[in-house]
Design an enzyme around this catalytic site. Structure first.
Site, PDB file in Angstrom:
ATOM      1  N   SER A 165       0.861  -1.191   0.000  1.00 59.24           N
ATOM      2  CA  SER A 165       0.000   0.000   0.000  1.00 59.24           C
ATOM      3  C   SER A 165       0.892   1.235   0.000  1.00 59.24           C
ATOM      4  CB  SER A 165      -0.852  -0.028   1.277  1.00 59.24           C
ATOM      5  OG  SER A 165      -1.296   1.266   1.609  1.00 59.24           O
ATOM      6  N   TYR A 190      -0.716  -0.329  10.613  1.00 52.16           N
ATOM      7  CA  TYR A 190      -1.010  -0.665   9.206  1.00 52.16           C
ATOM      8  C   TYR A 190       0.214  -0.330   8.342  1.00 52.16           C
ATOM      9  CZ  TYR A 190      -3.372  -0.868   4.642  1.00 52.16           C
ATOM     10  OH  TYR A 190      -3.718  -1.177   3.340  1.00 52.16           O
TER      11      TYR A 190
END
Ligand code: NAP
Length: 333
Positions: A165, A190
């Site tokens: 990501s 994350y």
């Protein structure tokens, strides 16, 4: 940068996948479902690895329903196939069983697409007690990959692709507190897990030069990732922001293109990293994009591999035994 990447690469340019076995994690939703659809349409046998069999069955029905860019037709013609696999990446014992089943059923693997992920939930732990995002997004995929390496090694054009990501760019691997025990910030966790994906992709390439290990990110894609994150965290303001940003989001099919490019195209490079080409990497067609600098540091890669192996071994006797059974097949650490 690789000049051979076409400016507007789509699944139309995907090479024939007939005869190849591809495993997609998180294949029941979003980018995983779109990746499975495209691989099936090009004739691959696709293993739909999902955390419940009911979800895998629903994905199979969706893929075979027709009107899926040829996916249903390919399966109907016998040129591709679907296999359902139970895989909970948040449970290393489930990962071990899943790897054993792939070996028993297929005896080989050409593509491992490590796509599944969770984003920014409140602090939760995996079955073995790891922080949920590091445990699912990185450690589960690390364990799955090393256990499947013997099935990949020696195959012509074997590939492993990690789905990362843009969050990798703000991620930091906190080796002193990988599990958020001292301090937990759900977005930092994350970012850490998504940085781990790209660091692992590079380290895998160093250790296994015989296969192509790459990473890809989708930019912003309309999937269940953001709704699930808002539902789990109760962060309603983030839900409002996602709605405001909606015009920037691209479809799941478009978001899946970078990982499909890395997984199939002859212009994808060992150690490559692909993402969307427009709006600062938020949307557009796939192209090579820069990695977070930590991914290029072999010392960081070696440390992450060593720590990941140790954590998985200590947490799961089943994983440790499976790894020992593989013996010399695993690249030396
Ligand atoms: N969408 C974006 O804008 C975006 C941006 C950057 C990166 N990504 C990355 O893209 C990847 C795919 O996400 P997506 O956007 O397609 O989201 P999604 O629609 O929510 O799909 C995520 C998939 O991961 C599965 N999963 C979650 N935890 C799992 C576990 N413990 N074991 C096995 N599978 C598990 C989910 O299963 P369930 O259906 O059972 O929950 C689902 O199939 C993720 O790695 C994500 O970090 C997405």
């Amino acid at each position: 940068m690789v000049s051979a990447v076409p400016r507007c690469w789509t699944t139309v340019a995907m090479p024939d996948q007939a005869g190849r076995v591809a495993l997609v994690t998180g294949a029941n939703s979003g980018l995983g479902l779109e990746s499975a659809r495209a691989l099936l349409a090009r004739g691959a046998t696709v293993v739909l690895a999902c955390r419940t069999l009911a979800k895998a069955q629903a994905a199979r029905e969706a893929l075979l329903a027709g009107g899926n860019g040829g996916a249903g037709q390919a399966a109907a013609n016998g040129s591709g196939g679907l296999d359902l696999l139970l895989l909970d990446l948040a449970d290393l014992d489930s990962v071990v069983l899943a790897a054993e089943q792939v070996a028993e059923r297929h005896g080989r693997l050409d593509l491992l697409l490590n796509n599944a992920g969770v984003m920014a939930p409140p602090l939760q732990r995996t079955r073995q007690g790891f922080e949920l995002q590091f445990g699912t997004n990185h450690l589960g995929h690390f364990a799955l990959t090393v256990l499947l390496l013997p099935l990949l090694q020696g195959r012509s054009d074997a590939r492993v692709v990690q789905v990362t990501s843009g969050a990798q760019y703000f991620g930091r691997l906190d080796f002193e507190d990988l599990q958020g025990e001292r301090r937990y910030d759900r977005w930092a966790a994350y970012g850490q897990s998504k940085l781990a994906n790209v660091v692992f992709a590079q380290e895998l390439q160093r250790r296994c030069p015989g296969l192509l290990s790459a990473a890809a990110h989708p930019g912003l894609a309309r999937t269940n990732l953001q709704p699930a994150s808002v539902a789990a965290s109760g962060a309603r303001l983030e839900g409002v922001v996602y709605r405001l940003l909606d015009p920037l989001f691209q479809s799941a099919a478009m978001g899946a293109l970078p990982q499909l490019f890395a997984a199939t195209d002859s212009a994808a490079e060992p150690g490559g990293h692909y993402g969307p080409s427009q709006f600062g990497g938020l949307r557009g067609w796939p192209r090579p994009v820069r990695m977070a600098p930590a991914a290029l540091d072999p010392a960081v890669g070696a440390r992450l591999w060593q720590v990941s192996e140790q954590l998985c071994r200590e947490a799961s006797p089943a994983f440790a035994a499976a790894l020992d059974r593989l013996g010399g097949v695993l690249p030396s650490t």
